[in-house]
Design a protein around this motif. Structure first.
Motif, mmCIF file in Angstrom:
data_model
loop_
_atom_site.group_PDB
_atom_site.id
_atom_site.type_symbol
_atom_site.label_atom_id
_atom_site.label_comp_id
_atom_site.label_asym_id
_atom_site.label_seq_id
_atom_site.Cartn_x
_atom_site.Cartn_y
_atom_site.Cartn_z
ATOM 1 N N ASP A 75 38.438 32.184 47.432
ATOM 2 C CA ASP A 75 37.327 30.596 47.430
ATOM 3 C C ASP A 75 37.746 30.459 48.780
ATOM 4 O OD1 ASP A 75 36.583 31.592 45.173
ATOM 5 O OD2 ASP A 75 36.994 30.495 44.004
ATOM 6 N N GLN A 76 39.043 30.029 49.045
ATOM 7 C CA GLN A 76 39.024 29.449 50.575
ATOM 8 C C GLN A 76 38.824 29.924 51.165
ATOM 9 O OE1 GLN A 76 43.147 27.281 50.724
ATOM 10 N NE2 GLN A 76 43.171 27.524 52.555
ATOM 11 N N ILE A 77 39.208 31.421 51.738
ATOM 12 C CA ILE A 77 38.718 32.327 53.082
ATOM 13 C C ILE A 77 37.187 32.174 52.588
ATOM 14 C CG2 ILE A 77 39.227 34.454 53.746
ATOM 15 C CD1 ILE A 77 41.676 34.984 52.206
ATOM 16 N N LEU A 78 36.461 32.203 51.448
ATOM 17 C CA LEU A 78 35.481 32.323 51.772
ATOM 18 C C LEU A 78 34.696 30.867 52.307
ATOM 19 C CD1 LEU A 78 33.172 34.803 51.358
ATOM 20 C CD2 LEU A 78 32.779 33.893 48.873
ATOM 21 N N LYS A 79 34.851 30.407 52.358
ATOM 22 C CA LYS A 79 34.723 28.727 52.425
ATOM 23 C C LYS A 79 34.824 28.693 54.089
ATOM 24 C CE LYS A 79 35.975 24.856 51.220
ATOM 25 N NZ LYS A 79 37.090 24.113 52.413
ATOM 26 N N ASP A 80 35.771 28.681 54.440
ATOM 27 C CA ASP A 80 36.329 28.496 55.437
ATOM 28 C C ASP A 80 36.085 29.631 56.503
ATOM 29 O OD1 ASP A 80 37.852 26.234 54.567
ATOM 30 O OD2 ASP A 80 39.455 27.010 55.048
ATOM 31 N N ILE A 81 36.646 30.598 56.219
ATOM 32 C CA ILE A 81 36.290 31.858 57.438
ATOM 33 C C ILE A 81 35.096 32.711 56.955
ATOM 34 C CG2 ILE A 81 37.401 33.670 57.915
ATOM 35 C CD1 ILE A 81 40.139 32.323 57.273
ATOM 36 N N GLY A 82 34.725 32.653 55.798
ATOM 37 C CA GLY A 82 33.445 33.951 55.706
ATOM 38 C C GLY A 82 33.969 34.869 55.307
ATOM 39 N N PRO A 83 33.058 36.058 54.573
ATOM 40 C CA PRO A 83 33.461 37.536 53.931
ATOM 41 C C PRO A 83 34.207 38.288 55.190
ATOM 42 C CG PRO A 83 30.887 37.068 54.568
ATOM 43 C CD PRO A 83 31.251 35.765 55.219
ATOM 44 N N ILE A 84 35.538 38.520 54.832
ATOM 45 C CA ILE A 84 35.639 39.650 55.217
ATOM 46 C C ILE A 84 35.778 41.665 55.414
ATOM 47 C CG2 ILE A 84 37.624 37.511 55.676
ATOM 48 C CD1 ILE A 84 39.096 39.655 53.502
ATOM 49 N N ASP A 85 36.116 42.296 55.678
ATOM 50 C CA ASP A 85 36.459 43.624 55.658
ATOM 51 C C ASP A 85 36.828 44.832 55.049
ATOM 52 O OD1 ASP A 85 33.449 43.729 57.188
ATOM 53 O OD2 ASP A 85 35.564 42.701 58.191
ATOM 54 N N PHE A 86 38.798 43.681 54.806
ATOM 55 C CA PHE A 86 39.369 44.568 54.182
ATOM 56 C C PHE A 86 41.010 43.847 54.025
ATOM 57 C CE2 PHE A 86 40.449 44.335 58.654
ATOM 58 C CZ PHE A 86 41.856 43.878 59.015
ATOM 59 N N ILE A 87 41.456 44.039 52.496
ATOM 60 C CA ILE A 87 42.460 43.638 52.215
ATOM 61 C C ILE A 87 43.404 43.751 52.056
ATOM 62 C CG2 ILE A 87 43.647 41.711 50.259
ATOM 63 C CD1 ILE A 87 40.639 41.388 49.506
ATOM 64 N N VAL A 88 45.074 44.000 52.616
ATOM 65 C CA VAL A 88 46.341 44.943 52.369
ATOM 66 C C VAL A 88 46.963 44.440 51.834
ATOM 67 C CG1 VAL A 88 48.732 46.236 53.533
ATOM 68 C CG2 VAL A 88 46.363 45.508 54.870
ATOM 69 N N HIS A 89 47.691 44.578 50.567
ATOM 70 C CA HIS A 89 48.414 43.795 49.695
ATOM 71 C C HIS A 89 50.033 44.889 49.751
ATOM 72 C CE1 HIS A 89 50.660 44.379 45.494
ATOM 73 N NE2 HIS A 89 49.811 43.359 45.277
ATOM 74 N N SER A 90 50.979 44.227 50.410
ATOM 75 C CA SER A 90 51.928 44.893 50.490
ATOM 76 C C SER A 90 52.905 43.437 50.094
ATOM 77 C CB SER A 90 52.577 44.784 51.738
ATOM 78 O OG SER A 90 53.564 45.130 52.377
ATOM 79 N N ILE A 91 53.161 44.047 48.530
ATOM 80 C CA ILE A 91 53.823 42.629 47.690
ATOM 81 C C ILE A 91 54.875 43.798 46.737
ATOM 82 C CG2 ILE A 91 53.682 41.191 46.014
ATOM 83 C CD1 ILE A 91 51.491 40.323 47.870
ATOM 84 N N ALA A 92 55.944 43.157 46.525
ATOM 85 C CA ALA A 92 56.451 43.607 45.195
ATOM 86 C C ALA A 92 57.860 42.499 44.940
ATOM 87 C CB ALA A 92 56.930 45.488 45.035
ATOM 88 N N PHE A 93 58.228 43.276 43.732
ATOM 89 C CA PHE A 93 59.610 42.313 43.116
ATOM 90 C C PHE A 93 59.820 42.893 42.110
ATOM 91 C CE2 PHE A 93 61.621 39.064 41.607
ATOM 92 C CZ PHE A 93 62.745 38.538 41.853
ATOM 93 N N SER A 94 61.655 42.819 41.878
ATOM 94 C CA SER A 94 62.339 43.012 40.987
ATOM 95 C C SER A 94 63.434 41.712 41.434
ATOM 96 C CB SER A 94 62.307 44.226 40.777
ATOM 97 O OG SER A 94 63.392 44.418 39.603
ATOM 98 N N ASP A 95 64.032 41.949 40.374
ATOM 99 C CA ASP A 95 65.878 41.330 40.169
ATOM 100 C C ASP A 95 66.347 42.310 40.941
ATOM 101 O OD1 ASP A 95 68.111 40.261 39.928
ATOM 102 O OD2 ASP A 95 67.610 39.415 37.502
ATOM 103 N N LYS A 96 66.880 42.002 42.101
ATOM 104 C CA LYS A 96 68.215 42.956 42.388
ATOM 105 C C LYS A 96 69.385 43.392 41.544
ATOM 106 C CE LYS A 96 70.333 40.362 46.168
ATOM 107 N NZ LYS A 96 71.543 40.004 45.896
ATOM 108 N N ASN A 97 69.600 42.653 41.013
ATOM 109 C CA ASN A 97 70.841 42.948 39.544
ATOM 110 C C ASN A 97 69.757 44.003 38.847
ATOM 111 O OD1 ASN A 97 72.175 41.139 40.962
ATOM 112 N ND2 ASN A 97 71.506 39.566 39.051
ATOM 113 N N GLU A 98 69.227 44.196 39.056
ATOM 114 C CA GLU A 98 68.741 45.545 38.031
ATOM 115 C C GLU A 98 67.970 46.724 39.127
ATOM 116 O OE1 GLU A 98 65.903 44.236 35.091
ATOM 117 O OE2 GLU A 98 67.478 42.655 34.222
#
Ligand code: NAD
Length: 256
Positions: A75-98
């Motif tokens: 919502d903040q991006i839409l309000k401040d910058i407007g529509p966009i053309d792409f999204i990159v999701h480069s996110i992961a997580f696990s407890d490293k002990n496992e």
């Protein structure tokens, strides 16, 4: 300049070693303007200079494990910058002990948390992507070969990546009618903050180097350029795919 005139969001850059950094560099080199989210203030501070250089927008806080944060950020991006053309999701997580030893020692809490952050968050990103990309666009997430075959110590993250890859196919089907394409890159191993949590990671790097047809490890640039292609109009007919960018390592069965 295949991304000239296009704007996009990068989620998951922690520092210059992140895969998201390689992707951002390639997208910028091809003319894209970039916006970034960060998990915490700590990461926001770490990447604010890069964000300035790559797009000039303030980094937006977004912890994908928390209800409402993805929608609020969009919502903040839409309000401040407007529509966009792409999204990159480069996110992961696990407890490293496992991420060491036997998979069956995974705790229920870490199983659920790893699935939530590494897989469900992408579903939520896709769900809210339509309002950010009303004219269509592209989404890419990052996965790893451990989802297909056993890789020592990858453990619960392998299950999260299998679920993520399956979700890519379903999300591509859901979003196709809105001219939004959904793809995934199965990247070869790269030494990053997240990767350093995987037990014996240097052995995984060495194994790929020795077995891959190209006889080297994959680079941030290899992944960045493939991602830029997938997000560009050159890939306009590609959706629901898992593209391997791993110097061909996944194609090798037995090698003497
Ligand atoms: P990285 O540590 O640089 O990036 C991981 C990012 O995930 C960080 O920016 C971190 O802040 C973010 N993150 C974790 N929990 C979050 C949360 N709750 N909310 C918001 N952000 C959160 O490591 P990377 O290797 O660049 O990882 C990026 C992606 O690439 C991951 O999905 C990873 O599984 C995947 N991948 C990595 C490799 C590799 O060998 N490095 C190989 C294949 C796929």
């Amino acid at each position: 300049m295949i991304m000239q005139g296009k704007k996009g969001l990068i989620m998951g850059m922690a520092n210059k070693f992140s895969i998201a950094y390689g992707i951002s560099e390639s997208l910028k080199n091809q003319g894209a303007e970039l916006i970034f989210t960060a998990q915490t203030d700590y990461f926001k501070n770490k990447i604010s200079d890069i964000a300035n250089e790559f797009g000039g927008h303030e980094v937006i806080l977004c912890d994908v494990s928390k209800d409402g944060e993805i929608e609020n950020a969009f919502d903040q991006i839409l309000k401040d910058i407007g529509p966009i053309d792409f999204i990159v999701h480069s996110i992961a997580f696990s407890d490293k002990n496992e991420l060491l030893g036997k998979y069956y020692n995974t705790s229920r809490a870490n199983f659920l948390n790893a699935m939530n952050i590494s897989c469900y968050s992408f579903t939520e990103v896709c769900k809210h992507s339509q309002k950010l990309m009303p004219n269509g666009g592209g989404l890419v997430t990052l996965t790893y070969y451990g989802s297909e075959k056993v890789v020592p110590n990858y453990n619960v993250m392998a299950l999260a990546k299998s679920a993520l890859e399956t979700s890519v196919r379903y999300l591509a089907d859901d979003l196709g009618e809105f001219w939004i394409r959904v793809n995934s890159i199965s990247a070869g191993p790269i030494k990053t903050l997240a990767a350093s949590g995987v037990g014996e990671f240097s052995k995984i790097l060495e194994y790929e180097r020795n077995r891959s047809p190209l006889k080297r490890n994959v680079t941030q640039k290899d992944i960045g350029d493939a991602c830029t292609f997938l997000l560009s109009d050159l890939a306009s007919g590609i959706t629901g795919e898992i593209i391997h960018v791993d110097c061909g390592c996944n194609t090798i069965g037995v090698k003497f």
